[in-house]
Design a protein around this motif. Structure first.
Motif, PDB file in Angstrom:
ATOM      1  N   SER A   1       0.798  -1.226   0.000  1.00 40.60           N
ATOM      2  CA  SER A   1       0.000   0.000   0.000  1.00 40.60           C
ATOM      3  C   SER A   1       0.830   1.275   0.000  1.00 40.60           C
ATOM      4  O   SER A   1       0.278   2.360  -0.176  1.00 40.60           O
ATOM      5  CB  SER A   1      -0.934   0.011   1.212  1.00 40.60           C
ATOM      6  N   THR A   2       2.149   1.191   0.198  1.00 40.18           N
ATOM      7  CA  THR A   2       2.956   2.404   0.077  1.00 40.18           C
ATOM      8  C   THR A   2       2.958   2.918  -1.356  1.00 40.18           C
ATOM      9  O   THR A   2       3.374   4.051  -1.611  1.00 40.18           O
ATOM     10  CB  THR A   2       4.413   2.156   0.527  1.00 40.18           C
ATOM     11  N   PHE A   3       2.462   2.094  -2.283  1.00 40.13           N
ATOM     12  CA  PHE A   3       2.375   2.537  -3.678  1.00 40.13           C
ATOM     13  C   PHE A   3       1.090   3.316  -3.951  1.00 40.13           C
ATOM     14  O   PHE A   3       0.975   4.005  -4.964  1.00 40.13           O
ATOM     15  CB  PHE A   3       2.445   1.321  -4.613  1.00 40.13           C
ATOM     16  N   LYS A   4       0.125   3.239  -3.049  1.00 40.51           N
ATOM     17  CA  LYS A   4      -1.179   3.864  -3.297  1.00 40.51           C
ATOM     18  C   LYS A   4      -1.126   5.385  -3.499  1.00 40.51           C
ATOM     19  O   LYS A   4      -1.930   5.923  -4.269  1.00 40.51           O
ATOM     20  CB  LYS A   4      -2.138   3.526  -2.157  1.00 40.51           C
ATOM     21  N   PRO A   5      -0.227   6.125  -2.817  1.00 38.14           N
ATOM     22  CA  PRO A   5      -0.201   7.574  -3.057  1.00 38.14           C
ATOM     23  C   PRO A   5      -0.021   7.966  -4.519  1.00 38.14           C
ATOM     24  O   PRO A   5      -0.490   9.030  -4.934  1.00 38.14           O
ATOM     25  CB  PRO A   5       0.981   8.043  -2.202  1.00 38.14           C
ATOM     26  N   PHE A   6       0.630   7.122  -5.310  1.00 38.98           N
ATOM     27  CA  PHE A   6       0.773   7.442  -6.730  1.00 38.98           C
ATOM     28  C   PHE A   6      -0.576   7.371  -7.440  1.00 38.98           C
ATOM     29  O   PHE A   6      -0.833   8.115  -8.386  1.00 38.98           O
ATOM     30  CB  PHE A   6       1.784   6.498  -7.386  1.00 38.98           C
ATOM     31  N   VAL A   7      -1.432   6.463  -6.987  1.00 35.30           N
ATOM     32  CA  VAL A   7      -2.778   6.371  -7.561  1.00 35.30           C
ATOM     33  C   VAL A   7      -3.569   7.635  -7.213  1.00 35.30           C
ATOM     34  O   VAL A   7      -4.190   8.261  -8.086  1.00 35.30           O
ATOM     35  CB  VAL A   7      -3.509   5.126  -7.039  1.00 35.30           C
TER      36      VAL A   7
ATOM     37  N   LEU B   1      -1.323  -2.922 -10.040  1.00 38.33           N
ATOM     38  CA  LEU B   1      -0.202  -2.034  -9.716  1.00 38.33           C
ATOM     39  C   LEU B   1      -0.595  -1.073  -8.603  1.00 38.33           C
ATOM     40  O   LEU B   1       0.248  -0.670  -7.795  1.00 38.33           O
ATOM     41  CB  LEU B   1       0.218  -1.259 -10.968  1.00 38.33           C
ATOM     42  N   ALA B   2      -1.875  -0.715  -8.544  1.00 33.01           N
ATOM     43  CA  ALA B   2      -2.353   0.238  -7.537  1.00 33.01           C
ATOM     44  C   ALA B   2      -2.085  -0.245  -6.123  1.00 33.01           C
ATOM     45  O   ALA B   2      -1.916   0.565  -5.209  1.00 33.01           O
ATOM     46  CB  ALA B   2      -3.846   0.492  -7.732  1.00 33.01           C
TER      47      ALA B   2
END
Length: 848
Positions: free
Chosen positions: A445-451, A540-541
């Motif tokens: 979930s650290t990737f979620k801010p890009f979404v 990817l989200a």
């Protein structure tokens, strides 16, 4: 055609040359006295000519001077502390005055007794060695100076027993004698000669074999080390003590022969046994070993381009690392990783732990070379496992290797891109693998801010909503992706702000469908995820593409820097040994990755992760009251735990997991909020206490309305004045700078974070392609579809009312406990519900 033309010319040339060749062959077959004398005289001349030709292919005088100086590059922190020295080997240089005279006497008596009489070549000894070699008894005739030439320049001179090598060695020896005095040659030789076990030079050899310094070596110890020079491996006193003893006595005999020892002393000393105090010497890793290792690669490249030698030119490299922050990061990582190790040890002990009956551990056993050797010897699977299980040492080592908790930590100043702290593993000596730059793991979930950043860039608002409902997304190949959360769907609207704060997978999956995976991947690359491959697919989200911790912390630094990317950098300046500046490195050129308006909205939204969401223990447990924002992350099966925290002056992130992704922690400790967050929280707590981070720093998240928003508001006010309408306009979006708010009461359903507005003001909001603002008339439902799916789905879905803003929470003044005890934090929804119980790990599939 060309060959046909050249053929006649070649034939004519051959015809002219043939008589001379025939005459020469006749003289060889029928030599005359005159011909023999000419040939004998020509040989030295040819040898001299060949020697002159070889001179340019040997080390220059300048290179020889540099080798003698031997000043390794010094790596300094930003606050002036020594981080590392780049030496070519494990060696500590000591002056000749600090080397035992017994060692010098033993060396000269054995290796080169006419050392003070020649100028690099002992012609008498060379001639004698040649005669013995021709008679079948091969002997070496190299002087100490020639041996030094080989030690200093093994690549240029070579090791093959050829005439060319001997000539290069002799030329280099003459050059060394021209540059150095005899004491300098002895000092250089004794400090560069190898002694096995990664010990170079007499100081490291004395420590390795006898546990003393070079100036404390006695006669027997000096003779033993000198004896090794004839053949390190053959006369190794550790594994070949009988040979080493005999060789030591030979050296003592040479000392008697050349007057350095009396016969009576020899008779007494030669009867004494070898007394070793062997201990391998390891280089001190320094306070930032993983950082230094990466820096060495960069510095070698820089030095090659600029004609410098990092081992001998005395370079002083000033880095961006703050030694105080580095020390805090190392302490925080080791402390909390050790606590997690206790959890892992408890889980893997007993009947279901590191035993062959555990299917996962049995799989580990089958992957070892020991298992393969057992099968090659004829054992079947059951017998091989039984045989290995009986080996306690094997089982203990395999268990330790597979169940060792690992972690990585990185801190960057977002204002400059300077790296301030870098910890690649718990212990560099045990685990040199770098989990900051080398390891690629799913970020969860650290990737979620890009979404959400891509959504805000497209015009979305934090108050926009999606229905928290089951999601099914068709993929290529006919598969269906069904993202889930740790709580059942509420089938109620949830704002983007709350969805990010509580890390809701179903909302994020719907959002990425609206934004598009390609835009999310492009934004992530622009922000700093530039080396790892990102697959532009819906999952990817939720962070399914493996990335490095360095990339993620760099990308979050872009968020903290108003959406402007700065390439991380390690070095600010390089100086020479006199302090003159050779190169300065300014901050990297800024690159706009995300508009300031969208970035500030994202940053403000991420505040809620810490204020009331999955990262709330930053406030409640560590008592950090400053303006920060961040994000937790946990991958499927609790394989990877992440947490990254942003401060206006420092962005820090940690990853926790196992090198083998099949090994995991339980549903409780495996969450990023409980594995990685404590490392970052402890670090920030220490940094704030030390005032290395200004607690008064604040993010500037005030968003200036754009021209479209200003025109829209003025137009709406003008229309209202003409119609005389006094109905309330839809509730505006929450101001970007929100006061911290507490998490919902435990009794509240996770999906019920917003309440529906009154029916009179039901509004379905969608993004407009122009300014991205909600299109809604006062008191009426309106939808403008610009090709993007409606956020709320059915037009009849109610919109949420703006939640009331509670007062800022008060935090305990006392220091929070640093022990990893369960806290009432919100469970990271990437994992199943939190549970304190643990079952032995089994193979876990990677997922979202």
């Amino acid at each position: 055609m060309l060959f046909a033309r050249l053929k006649p010319a070649a034939a004519r040339f051959g015809a002219l040359l043939r008589p001379y060749l025939a005459r020469a062959w006749h003289h060889v077959r029928h030599p005359t006295k005159r011909g023999v004398l000419i040939a004998v005289a020509a040989l030295p001349a040819l040898l001299l000519l060949y020697t002159i030709v070889l001179i340019p292919f040997t080390p220059s005088i300048g290179d020889i001077r540099k080798a003698r100086v031997d000043e390794p590059a010094q790596i300094l922190s930003a606050d002036g502390k020594l981080l590392a020295e780049f030496k070519p080997s494990n060696r500590e240089w000591v002056p000749l005055a600090q080397i035992s005279p017994h060692m010098v006497d033993a060396l000269i008596s054995t290796e080169d007794h006419r050392f003070y009489e020649h100028h690099g070549i002992d012609f008498k000894r060379t001639a004698g060695a040649a005669l013995h070699t021709f008679s079948g008894d091969r002997q070496g005739g190299s002087t100490i100076t020639q041996q030094l030439a080989r030690n200093l320049y093994p690549d240029e001179i070579g090791r093959a027993p050829t005439l060319t090598r001997k000539l290069k060695e002799a030329i280099t020896a003459f050059k060394i004698e021209a540059v150095y005095s005899k004491p300098q040659i002895l000092e250089t030789y004794l400090n560069t000669v190898p002694f096995l076990y990664n010990a170079y030079g007499i100081e490291m050899a004395a420590r390795t074999y006898f546990g003393v310094s070079a100036d404390q070596l006695d006669i027997l110890q000096s003779a033993t080390l000198t004896g090794m020079l004839k053949g390190n491996a053959y006369y190794n006193p550790v594994i070949n003590p009988e040979r080493a003893l005999a060789r030591r006595n030979t050296v003592l005999g040479q000392m008697v022969k050349y007057g350095k020892l009396t016969p009576a002393q020899f008779a007494t000393l030669s009867k004494k046994p070898l007394r070793l105090d062997f201990e391998r010497q390891t280089e001190t890793p320094g306070p930032a070993p993983h950082f230094a290792l990466q820096l060495r690669k960069w510095l070698i490249s820089w030095a090659d381009r600029n004609d410098y030698n990092i081992y001998s030119d005395g370079l002083v490299v000033r880095t961006t690392i703050d030694s105080r922050l580095q020390s805090m990061a190392t302490a925080a990582l080791r402390q909390h990783a050790a606590q997690l190790q206790g959890v892992a040890n408890g889980a893997w002990s007993g009947r279901n732990g590191c035993v062959a009956s555990n299917d996962l551990f049995a799989a580990f056993m089958r992957e070892t070379p020991d298992y393969k050797r057992a099968q090659d010897a004829g054992a079947n699977d059951a017998d091989a496992l039984k045989q290995l299980a009986a080996d306690r040492g094997f089982m203990r080592n395999l268990c330790k290797t597979k169940t060792e908790v690992q972690a990585g930590f990185l801190a960057i100043d977002p204002r400059s891109g300077q790296i301030k702290a870098w910890v690649g593993s718990r212990d560099f000596t045990d685990e040199p693998f770098d989990h900051v730059q080398q390891a690629r793991r799913q970020p969860g979930s650290t990737f979620k801010p890009f979404v959400y950043g891509a959504a805000y860039a497209a015009g979305a608002k934090p108050t926009d909503t999606f229905i928290d409902q089951p999601v099914e997304i068709p993929l290529r190949g006919g598969e269906i992706w069904k993202p889930t959360d740790d709580v059942p769907p509420s089938n109620r609207p949830m704002t983007l702000r709350d969805a990010l704060a509580y890390s809701r997978n179903r909302i994020t999956a719907q959002l990425v469908q609206t934004v598009g995976p390609d835009k999310v991947a492009n934004l992530a690359r622009a922000m700093g995820v530039r080396d790892s491959q990102l697959d532009p697919v819906p999952s990817l989200a939720l962070g399914t593409s493996p990335v490095t911790l360095k990339e993620m912390v760099s990308a979050y630094s872009t968020i903290a820097n108003d959406g402007t990317y700065l390439e991380p950098r390690m070095v600010t300046r390089i100086e020479d040994r006199k302090g003159d500046v050779l190169a300065e490195f300014a901050d990297a050129s800024p690159q706009r990755a995300l508009s300031a308006e969208a970035d500030r909205t994202l940053l403000d939204t991420m505040r809620d992760v810490v204020n009331r969401g999955t990262g709330a223990s930053i406030r409640s447990r560590f008592g950090i009251r400053v303006d920060v924002a961040g994000k937790t992350g946990t991958t499927q099966g609790n394989t990877d735990g992440w947490f990254i925290l942003m401060d206006p002056q420092l962005v820090a992130g940690a990853w926790v997991g196992f090198d083998d992704g099949r090994v995991t922690l339980d549903d409780y400790w495996g969450q990023g909020a409980r594995s990685a967050l404590p490392i970052v929280g402890d670090f920030f707590q220490r940094a704030l206490r030390s005032r290395l981070v200004d607690p008064r720093a604040r993010f500037d998240t005030e968003v200036t309305p754009g021209a479209f928003e200003t025109f829209r508001d003025k137009l709406r006010a003008w229309i209202d004045s003409l119609t005389g309408s006094h109905e309330a306009a839809p509730a505006p979006a929450a101001p970007p700078h929100r006061a911290p708010s507490r998490a919902p009461a435990p009794a509240s359903a996770p999906g019920a974070v917003v309440s529906p507005a009154s029916a009179a003001s039901s509004v379905t909001e969608v993004w407009e392609s122009g300014g991205g603002v909600p299109s809604a008339a006062s008191g009426a439902s309106a939808t403008r579809d610009m090709g993007l799916p409606p956020i709320l789905g059915p037009a009849s879905a109610p919109s949420p009312a703006q939640p009331a803003q509670p007062a800022p929470p008060s935090y305990p003044a006392q220091e929070p406990s640093l022990a990893p005890t369960p806290t009432p934090d919100v469970t990271d929804p990437d994992t199943p519900g939190a549970s304190a119980s643990y079952t032995p790990p089994v193979a876990q599939p990677q997922g979202q």
